[in-house]
Motif scaffolding. Sequence first.
Motif, PDB file in Angstrom:
ATOM      1  N   GLY A 181     -15.096 -11.564   1.214  1.00  0.00           N
ATOM      2  CA  GLY A 181     -13.964 -10.640   1.166  1.00  0.00           C
ATOM      3  C   GLY A 181     -13.585 -10.230   2.572  1.00  0.00           C
ATOM      4  N   GLN A 182     -12.311  -9.949   2.773  1.00  0.00           N
ATOM      5  CA  GLN A 182     -11.879  -9.498   4.100  1.00  0.00           C
ATOM      6  C   GLN A 182     -10.934  -8.309   3.946  1.00  0.00           C
ATOM      7  OE1 GLN A 182     -10.800 -12.449   7.198  1.00  0.00           O
ATOM      8  NE2 GLN A 182      -8.796 -11.491   7.201  1.00  0.00           N
ATOM      9  N   ILE A 183     -11.283  -7.210   4.597  1.00  0.00           N
ATOM     10  CA  ILE A 183     -10.402  -6.031   4.523  1.00  0.00           C
ATOM     11  C   ILE A 183      -9.839  -5.695   5.903  1.00  0.00           C
ATOM     12  CG2 ILE A 183     -11.482  -4.996   2.482  1.00  0.00           C
ATOM     13  CD1 ILE A 183     -13.008  -3.115   4.338  1.00  0.00           C
ATOM     14  N   VAL A 184      -8.730  -4.983   5.918  1.00  0.00           N
ATOM     15  CA  VAL A 184      -8.149  -4.583   7.204  1.00  0.00           C
ATOM     16  C   VAL A 184      -9.000  -3.463   7.815  1.00  0.00           C
ATOM     17  CG1 VAL A 184      -5.748  -5.240   6.771  1.00  0.00           C
ATOM     18  CG2 VAL A 184      -6.535  -2.995   6.032  1.00  0.00           C
ATOM     19  N   GLN A 185      -8.904  -3.346   9.153  1.00  0.00           N
ATOM     20  CA  GLN A 185      -9.756  -2.378   9.850  1.00  0.00           C
ATOM     21  C   GLN A 185      -9.451  -0.935   9.444  1.00  0.00           C
ATOM     22  OE1 GLN A 185      -9.451  -2.901  14.019  1.00  0.00           O
ATOM     23  NE2 GLN A 185     -11.564  -3.584  14.213  1.00  0.00           N
ATOM     24  N   THR A 186      -8.161  -0.589   9.440  1.00  0.00           N
ATOM     25  CA  THR A 186      -7.795   0.739   8.938  1.00  0.00           C
ATOM     26  C   THR A 186      -6.736   0.533   7.857  1.00  0.00           C
ATOM     27  OG1 THR A 186      -6.121   0.967  10.663  1.00  0.00           O
ATOM     28  CG2 THR A 186      -8.224   2.049  11.061  1.00  0.00           C
ATOM     29  N   GLY A 187      -6.830   1.310   6.789  1.00  0.00           N
ATOM     30  CA  GLY A 187      -5.826   1.199   5.725  1.00  0.00           C
ATOM     31  C   GLY A 187      -6.258   0.323   4.569  1.00  0.00           C
ATOM     32  N   SER A 188      -7.554  -0.010   4.497  1.00  0.00           N
ATOM     33  CA  SER A 188      -7.993  -0.852   3.384  1.00  0.00           C
ATOM     34  C   SER A 188      -8.045  -0.047   2.083  1.00  0.00           C
ATOM     35  CB  SER A 188      -9.352  -1.462   3.680  1.00  0.00           C
ATOM     36  OG  SER A 188     -10.323  -0.449   3.738  1.00  0.00           O
ATOM     37  N   ARG A 189      -7.941   1.280   2.211  1.00  0.00           N
ATOM     38  CA  ARG A 189      -7.852   2.126   1.006  1.00  0.00           C
ATOM     39  C   ARG A 189      -6.864   3.243   1.318  1.00  0.00           C
ATOM     40  NH1 ARG A 189     -11.222   3.858  -3.711  1.00  0.00           N
ATOM     41  NH2 ARG A 189     -12.306   1.927  -3.386  1.00  0.00           N
ATOM     42  N   ILE A 190      -5.612   3.013   0.968  1.00  0.00           N
ATOM     43  CA  ILE A 190      -4.592   4.038   1.168  1.00  0.00           C
ATOM     44  C   ILE A 190      -4.706   5.013  -0.003  1.00  0.00           C
ATOM     45  CG2 ILE A 190      -2.083   4.450   1.250  1.00  0.00           C
ATOM     46  CD1 ILE A 190      -3.201   3.168   3.827  1.00  0.00           C
ATOM     47  N   MET A 191      -4.720   6.301   0.320  1.00  0.00           N
ATOM     48  CA  MET A 191      -5.014   7.290  -0.696  1.00  0.00           C
ATOM     49  C   MET A 191      -3.736   7.894  -1.300  1.00  0.00           C
ATOM     50  SD  MET A 191      -8.123   6.691  -0.352  1.00  0.00           S
ATOM     51  CE  MET A 191      -9.084   7.795  -1.373  1.00  0.00           C
ATOM     52  N   ASN A 192      -3.917   8.514  -2.445  1.00  0.00           N
ATOM     53  CA  ASN A 192      -2.886   9.221  -3.205  1.00  0.00           C
ATOM     54  C   ASN A 192      -2.322  10.359  -2.336  1.00  0.00           C
ATOM     55  OD1 ASN A 192      -2.100  11.492  -4.963  1.00  0.00           O
ATOM     56  ND2 ASN A 192      -2.898  10.252  -6.650  1.00  0.00           N
ATOM     57  N   LEU A 193      -0.987  10.454  -2.232  1.00  0.00           N
ATOM     58  CA  LEU A 193      -0.384  11.435  -1.319  1.00  0.00           C
ATOM     59  C   LEU A 193      -0.568  12.877  -1.806  1.00  0.00           C
ATOM     60  CD1 LEU A 193       2.999   9.627  -0.505  1.00  0.00           C
ATOM     61  CD2 LEU A 193       0.917   9.690   0.885  1.00  0.00           C
ATOM     62  N   GLN A 194      -0.862  13.027  -3.091  1.00  0.00           N
ATOM     63  CA  GLN A 194      -1.061  14.377  -3.624  1.00  0.00           C
ATOM     64  C   GLN A 194      -2.534  14.750  -3.744  1.00  0.00           C
ATOM     65  OE1 GLN A 194       1.353  16.670  -4.329  1.00  0.00           O
ATOM     66  NE2 GLN A 194       2.616  15.187  -3.226  1.00  0.00           N
ATOM     67  N   ASP A 195      -3.396  13.737  -3.654  1.00  0.00           N
ATOM     68  CA  ASP A 195      -4.834  13.998  -3.779  1.00  0.00           C
ATOM     69  C   ASP A 195      -5.597  12.926  -3.003  1.00  0.00           C
ATOM     70  OD1 ASP A 195      -7.452  14.253  -4.421  1.00  0.00           O
ATOM     71  OD2 ASP A 195      -7.184  14.198  -6.597  1.00  0.00           O
ATOM     72  N   PRO A 196      -5.901  13.217  -1.731  1.00  0.00           N
ATOM     73  CA  PRO A 196      -6.495  12.170  -0.884  1.00  0.00           C
ATOM     74  C   PRO A 196      -7.919  11.780  -1.264  1.00  0.00           C
ATOM     75  CG  PRO A 196      -6.358  14.237   0.319  1.00  0.00           C
ATOM     76  CD  PRO A 196      -5.681  14.475  -0.998  1.00  0.00           C
ATOM     77  N   SER A 197      -8.434  12.332  -2.388  1.00  0.00           N
ATOM     78  CA  SER A 197      -9.743  11.846  -2.813  1.00  0.00           C
ATOM     79  C   SER A 197      -9.571  10.656  -3.765  1.00  0.00           C
ATOM     80  CB  SER A 197     -10.525  12.962  -3.517  1.00  0.00           C
ATOM     81  OG  SER A 197      -9.913  13.272  -4.749  1.00  0.00           O
ATOM     82  N   LYS A 198      -8.305  10.393  -4.154  1.00  0.00           N
ATOM     83  CA  LYS A 198      -8.060   9.269  -5.081  1.00  0.00           C
ATOM     84  C   LYS A 198      -7.278   8.181  -4.379  1.00  0.00           C
ATOM     85  CE  LYS A 198      -7.416  11.988  -9.288  1.00  0.00           C
ATOM     86  NZ  LYS A 198      -6.292  12.773  -9.799  1.00  0.00           N
ATOM     87  N   LYS A 199      -7.413   6.937  -4.880  1.00  0.00           N
ATOM     88  CA  LYS A 199      -6.685   5.808  -4.301  1.00  0.00           C
ATOM     89  C   LYS A 199      -5.213   5.870  -4.693  1.00  0.00           C
ATOM     90  CE  LYS A 199      -6.739   1.879  -6.318  1.00  0.00           C
ATOM     91  NZ  LYS A 199      -6.857   0.591  -6.961  1.00  0.00           N
ATOM     92  N   MET A 200      -4.312   5.488  -3.792  1.00  0.00           N
ATOM     93  CA  MET A 200      -2.899   5.379  -4.176  1.00  0.00           C
ATOM     94  C   MET A 200      -2.781   4.236  -5.179  1.00  0.00           C
ATOM     95  SD  MET A 200       0.511   4.564  -1.900  1.00  0.00           S
ATOM     96  CE  MET A 200       0.594   6.109  -1.048  1.00  0.00           C
ATOM     97  N   SER A 201      -2.128   4.506  -6.305  1.00  0.00           N
ATOM     98  CA  SER A 201      -2.070   3.487  -7.343  1.00  0.00           C
ATOM     99  C   SER A 201      -0.696   3.473  -8.002  1.00  0.00           C
ATOM    100  CB  SER A 201      -3.150   3.783  -8.378  1.00  0.00           C
ATOM    101  OG  SER A 201      -2.916   3.036  -9.525  1.00  0.00           O
ATOM    102  N   LYS A 202      -0.209   2.245  -8.281  1.00  0.00           N
ATOM    103  CA  LYS A 202       1.092   2.122  -8.924  1.00  0.00           C
ATOM    104  C   LYS A 202       1.053   2.601 -10.370  1.00  0.00           C
ATOM    105  CE  LYS A 202       0.068  -2.819  -9.228  1.00  0.00           C
ATOM    106  NZ  LYS A 202      -0.164  -3.800  -8.226  1.00  0.00           N
ATOM    107  N   SER A 203      -0.144   2.804 -10.926  1.00  0.00           N
ATOM    108  CA  SER A 203      -0.184   3.244 -12.324  1.00  0.00           C
ATOM    109  C   SER A 203      -0.365   4.764 -12.453  1.00  0.00           C
ATOM    110  CB  SER A 203      -1.286   2.490 -13.078  1.00  0.00           C
ATOM    111  OG  SER A 203      -2.489   2.579 -12.369  1.00  0.00           O
ATOM    112  N   SER A 204      -0.281   5.476 -11.327  1.00  0.00           N
ATOM    113  CA  SER A 204      -0.432   6.935 -11.420  1.00  0.00           C
ATOM    114  C   SER A 204       0.759   7.568 -12.153  1.00  0.00           C
ATOM    115  CB  SER A 204      -0.527   7.518 -10.006  1.00  0.00           C
ATOM    116  OG  SER A 204      -0.290   8.895 -10.030  1.00  0.00           O
ATOM    117  N   ASP A 205       0.517   8.684 -12.859  1.00  0.00           N
ATOM    118  CA  ASP A 205       1.595   9.377 -13.586  1.00  0.00           C
ATOM    119  C   ASP A 205       2.468  10.200 -12.651  1.00  0.00           C
ATOM    120  OD1 ASP A 205       0.581   8.436 -15.920  1.00  0.00           O
ATOM    121  OD2 ASP A 205      -0.718  10.203 -16.242  1.00  0.00           O
ATOM    122  N   ASN A 206       1.931  10.577 -11.505  1.00  0.00           N
ATOM    123  CA  ASN A 206       2.673  11.457 -10.599  1.00  0.00           C
ATOM    124  C   ASN A 206       3.398  10.627  -9.544  1.00  0.00           C
ATOM    125  OD1 ASN A 206       3.579  13.288  -8.769  1.00  0.00           O
ATOM    126  ND2 ASN A 206       1.612  14.329  -8.460  1.00  0.00           N
TER     127      ASN A 206
END
Length: 334
Positions: A181-206
């Motif tokens: 596997g290969q991940i980018v150095q920074t930004g391999s897990r972009i977080m939810n803009l309303q709750d930075p403890s969660k991953k940004m996801s296209k399936s979020s309700d908000n």
Amino acid sequence: MTRIFSGIQPSGKPTIGNYIGAMKQWVELQEDSPDSQLIFSIVNLHAITVRQDPDQLQERTFDMIAWLLALGIDPDQGNAKIMVQSTVPAHSELAWILDNYTTIGELNRMTQFKDKTAGQKPEGLLVGLYNYPVLMAADILLYNTDIVPVGDDQIQHIELTRDIASRFNNLYKEVFVIPKGQIVQTGSRIMNLQDPSKKMSKSSDNHLSYILLEDPPEQVNKKIKKAVTDQYNQVVYHPATQPAISNLINIYRGFNGDLSIEAIQKRYSGLGYGQFKQDLAELVADTLADLQTRYRSFREDQAMLGRVVAEGKEHCQQLADQKLDQVKQLIGLI
Ligand code: TYM
């Protein structure tokens, strides 16, 4: 020759998380490694692990191809191909075979499955969702893949792929390449803009929690302005103690890779969150506006999109069938 394979689900509209963590890497790899063979798959068989509207699934499959083209993946240039997973039956067939070399214990450890099904009764969960990492292993192993460029959330699935492949190789012979596997150095897990403890996801309700590649400038502005921040009003990168601003810095870097984290901190030293957010919104909105123009022109050309699908299928079917035949022979299937 290095082989690179990755995939994205057409289950929703792509977000800037998909872009920064995965798709941007794909374009860079295509450009930086002309001797590699790259395959990018629209994994529609993975998408059906959650109930989909059939017409929408089909539309979104073509949308995703148009996004990859807009970002700069160029199947006409030779070293990169775009394929739709369901067009090459070997993916499903190898997944079934690999099911018999994967344990329930291994699948039970998959954190993504646990997250997606948290709080639900096991009796009602779909087997496909549980089994999803095995299909992903099949995708990767069919093509002698060396490198799998992904966001951080897929690394565990790639570790499982490596385990399944090694187990199979040890039982029979070295038929599978062990992928990394290969991940980018920074930004391999972009977080939810309303709750930075969660991953940004296209399936979020908000809808304020994510930015879509198709979001117009007003939406980008609004979402960045409303993004939660930390309490210090300083543009400082420290994910453990200041996760919200650190996430915004990762997004900034994702859209302007020329600036290091240090350079971003220096530029905004003493300016507070307001100026930073304003500049970030402009940077993201401008980049997306350009991409959206390119996207629309590719999306309108249905004949061309059809051609990309057909060519991807032809290229991949040959490779995949070869590998599947080897595997079948090894285990005694005629
Ligand atoms: P999917 O469709 O969820 O996401 C596609 C890619 O985007 C990355 N990603 C992110 N990166 C950073 N921050 C985020 N918030 C973020 N959200 C998503 C994902 O890590 C992924 O790289 N199972 C895979 C698709 C797949 C696949 C494969 C990938 C199927 N077969 C074989 C690689 C190789 C998935 O659901 O990705």
